[in-house]
Design a protein around this motif. Structure first.
Motif, PDB file in Angstrom:
ATOM      1  N   ASP A 139      -4.775  42.438  94.068  1.00 45.39           N
ATOM      2  CA  ASP A 139      -3.482  43.082  93.867  1.00 45.39           C
ATOM      3  C   ASP A 139      -2.441  42.292  94.658  1.00 45.39           C
ATOM      4  O   ASP A 139      -2.571  42.106  95.881  1.00 45.39           O
ATOM      5  N   LYS A 140      -1.402  41.817  93.976  1.00 46.98           N
ATOM      6  CA  LYS A 140      -0.383  41.002  94.646  1.00 46.98           C
ATOM      7  C   LYS A 140       0.276  41.735  95.818  1.00 46.98           C
ATOM      8  O   LYS A 140       0.650  41.126  96.820  1.00 46.98           O
ATOM      9  N   LYS A 141       0.398  43.049  95.685  1.00 40.44           N
ATOM     10  CA  LYS A 141       1.083  43.822  96.717  1.00 40.44           C
ATOM     11  C   LYS A 141       0.302  43.877  98.022  1.00 40.44           C
ATOM     12  O   LYS A 141       0.878  44.132  99.085  1.00 40.44           O
ATOM     13  N   THR A 142      -1.006  43.668  97.951  1.00 42.56           N
ATOM     14  CA  THR A 142      -1.837  43.744  99.160  1.00 42.56           C
ATOM     15  C   THR A 142      -2.520  42.407  99.462  1.00 42.56           C
ATOM     16  O   THR A 142      -3.613  42.356 100.016  1.00 42.56           O
ATOM     17  N   THR A 143      -1.837  41.315  99.074  1.00 45.30           N
ATOM     18  CA  THR A 143      -2.374  39.970  99.307  1.00 45.30           C
ATOM     19  C   THR A 143      -1.369  39.138 100.092  1.00 45.30           C
ATOM     20  O   THR A 143      -0.167  39.189  99.832  1.00 45.30           O
ATOM     21  N   VAL A 144      -1.860  38.385 101.063  1.00 42.82           N
ATOM     22  CA  VAL A 144      -1.009  37.498 101.850  1.00 42.82           C
ATOM     23  C   VAL A 144      -1.658  36.118 101.906  1.00 42.82           C
ATOM     24  O   VAL A 144      -2.884  35.996 101.922  1.00 42.82           O
ATOM     25  N   TYR A 145      -0.815  35.079 101.893  1.00 42.00           N
ATOM     26  CA  TYR A 145      -1.304  33.707 102.035  1.00 42.00           C
ATOM     27  C   TYR A 145      -0.784  33.148 103.355  1.00 42.00           C
ATOM     28  O   TYR A 145       0.414  33.153 103.624  1.00 42.00           O
ATOM     29  N   VAL A 146      -1.706  32.672 104.176  1.00 42.35           N
ATOM     30  CA  VAL A 146      -1.388  32.182 105.521  1.00 42.35           C
ATOM     31  C   VAL A 146      -1.477  30.658 105.526  1.00 42.35           C
ATOM     32  O   VAL A 146      -2.496  30.084 105.133  1.00 42.35           O
ATOM     33  N   GLY A 147      -0.401  29.990 105.984  1.00 41.27           N
ATOM     34  CA  GLY A 147      -0.425  28.536 105.989  1.00 41.27           C
ATOM     35  C   GLY A 147       0.432  27.916 107.062  1.00 41.27           C
ATOM     36  O   GLY A 147       1.202  28.603 107.742  1.00 41.27           O
ATOM     37  N   ASP A 148       0.303  26.602 107.208  1.00 43.12           N
ATOM     38  CA  ASP A 148       1.029  25.865 108.245  1.00 43.12           C
ATOM     39  C   ASP A 148       2.047  24.898 107.662  1.00 43.12           C
ATOM     40  O   ASP A 148       2.680  24.138 108.388  1.00 43.12           O
ATOM     41  N   HIS A 149       2.220  24.913 106.345  1.00 46.17           N
ATOM     42  CA  HIS A 149       3.107  23.961 105.669  1.00 46.17           C
ATOM     43  C   HIS A 149       4.058  24.716 104.761  1.00 46.17           C
ATOM     44  O   HIS A 149       3.696  25.759 104.202  1.00 46.17           O
ATOM     45  N   GLU A 150       5.255  24.173 104.607  1.00 51.84           N
ATOM     46  CA  GLU A 150       6.228  24.841 103.748  1.00 51.84           C
ATOM     47  C   GLU A 150       5.738  24.993 102.308  1.00 51.84           C
ATOM     48  O   GLU A 150       6.110  25.940 101.605  1.00 51.84           O
ATOM     49  N   ASN A 151       4.876  24.063 101.868  1.00 51.85           N
ATOM     50  CA  ASN A 151       4.321  24.181 100.518  1.00 51.85           C
ATOM     51  C   ASN A 151       3.479  25.444 100.352  1.00 51.85           C
ATOM     52  O   ASN A 151       3.398  26.016  99.261  1.00 51.85           O
ATOM     53  N   ASP A 152       2.830  25.879 101.437  1.00 51.24           N
ATOM     54  CA  ASP A 152       2.045  27.117 101.402  1.00 51.24           C
ATOM     55  C   ASP A 152       2.962  28.320 101.191  1.00 51.24           C
ATOM     56  O   ASP A 152       2.669  29.220 100.392  1.00 51.24           O
ATOM     57  N   ILE A 153       4.079  28.326 101.901  1.00 55.55           N
ATOM     58  CA  ILE A 153       5.025  29.435 101.815  1.00 55.55           C
ATOM     59  C   ILE A 153       5.668  29.476 100.423  1.00 55.55           C
ATOM     60  O   ILE A 153       5.776  30.541  99.803  1.00 55.55           O
ATOM     61  N   ILE A 154       6.059  28.307  99.944  1.00 48.97           N
ATOM     62  CA  ILE A 154       6.689  28.220  98.621  1.00 48.97           C
ATOM     63  C   ILE A 154       5.727  28.680  97.533  1.00 48.97           C
ATOM     64  O   ILE A 154       6.096  29.457  96.638  1.00 48.97           O
ATOM     65  N   ALA A 155       4.473  28.216  97.588  1.00 46.57           N
ATOM     66  CA  ALA A 155       3.475  28.585  96.576  1.00 46.57           C
ATOM     67  C   ALA A 155       3.226  30.091  96.571  1.00 46.57           C
ATOM     68  O   ALA A 155       3.117  30.706  95.511  1.00 46.57           O
ATOM     69  N   ALA A 156       3.140  30.682  97.765  1.00 46.79           N
ATOM     70  CA  ALA A 156       2.907  32.124  97.867  1.00 46.79           C
ATOM     71  C   ALA A 156       4.060  32.895  97.242  1.00 46.79           C
ATOM     72  O   ALA A 156       3.850  33.846  96.476  1.00 46.79           O
ATOM     73  N   LYS A 157       5.285  32.492  97.560  1.00 46.87           N
ATOM     74  CA  LYS A 157       6.453  33.192  97.034  1.00 46.87           C
ATOM     75  C   LYS A 157       6.528  33.066  95.507  1.00 46.87           C
ATOM     76  O   LYS A 157       6.838  34.036  94.805  1.00 46.87           O
ATOM     77  N   LYS A 158       6.241  31.874  95.001  1.00 45.67           N
ATOM     78  CA  LYS A 158       6.271  31.667  93.546  1.00 45.67           C
ATOM     79  C   LYS A 158       5.197  32.491  92.841  1.00 45.67           C
ATOM     80  O   LYS A 158       5.363  32.895  91.684  1.00 45.67           O
TER      81      LYS A 158
END
Length: 210
Positions: free
Chosen positions: A155-174
């Motif tokens: 479920d997207k609402k209860t999933t988080v992606y943890v990363g150390d690079h801006e690409n991780d943050i961008i991919a999660a948001k997209k």
């Protein structure tokens, strides 16, 4: 949070210094006149090796040769002492005790990622992995994260992606899920510019997510 997705290098296992040192040695060998500042070097993080070295030559055979050399050096360094970040085992154990699903989303080749998880004693806590071969488009494209969501029926609402690079943050948001940056990142400023929903100082802070 019920599903915790994690990047591997620089987030869960301490490979960033190894990667940067290996980049330096490899670039010195194949492009001896190339001089990169520290910021330019960290710009190489978070991308596939083929894309990284493809910046410096259009010769695919040469890229293949460079990647092979990089992996040889990297493997030697890793065998000499790869470690997980502090609190990694403790945190993953806790998340499993709370019935969380734990997945790895990495640009690293699957067999290499699995081996590194084994070396660091983390593999028993991982429910699944999306690696280099599992996608066509790599981060910051959301495809790797979307594949993980599909793999775990998350479920997207209860999933988080943890990363150390801006690409991780961008991919999660997209992909439409929450994102979390780690402050021990070499790319922290760039990560924060992407406005992750969460920021943690150490992996044990993930206990507060569940």
């Amino acid at each position: 949070m019920k599903t915790i997705l994690l990047d591997l290098d620089g987030t869960l296992i301490q490979t960033t210094e190894i990667i940067l040192d290996t980049f330096k040695e490899t670039l010195d060998k194949f492009f001896p006149h190339l001089e990169l500042k520290d910021e330019e070097l960290t710009n190489l993080l978070g991308q596939t090796l083929y894309k990284t070295f493809g910046f410096y030559t259009d010769d695919q055979d040469e890229v293949d040769k460079i990647v092979e050399h990089y992996r040889l050096i990297s493997n030697q360094k890793i065998e000499n002492g790869l470690k997980a970040y502090p609190g990694a085992v403790e945190t993953l154990k806790y998340l499993k005790s709370k019935n969380c699903t734990i997945g790895i989303v990495t640009s690293k080749m699957r067999k290499v990622a699995l081996y590194h998880l084994e070396l660091t004693g983390l593999i028993d806590y991982i429910d699944g992995l999306i690696g280099y071969e599992d996608v066509i488009h790599h981060k910051p494209n959301p495809e790797p994260v979307e594949k993980a969501l599909e793999l775990f029926n998350a479920d997207k609402k209860t999933t988080v992606y943890v990363g150390d690079h801006e690409n991780d943050i961008i991919a999660a948001k997209k992909a439409g899920i929450s994102s979390c940056a780690v402050t021990y990142s070499h790319r922290l400023k760039a990560c924060l510019n992407e406005q992750p929903e969460f920021v943690i100082d150490e992996l044990t802070n993930l206990k507060d997510f569940v």
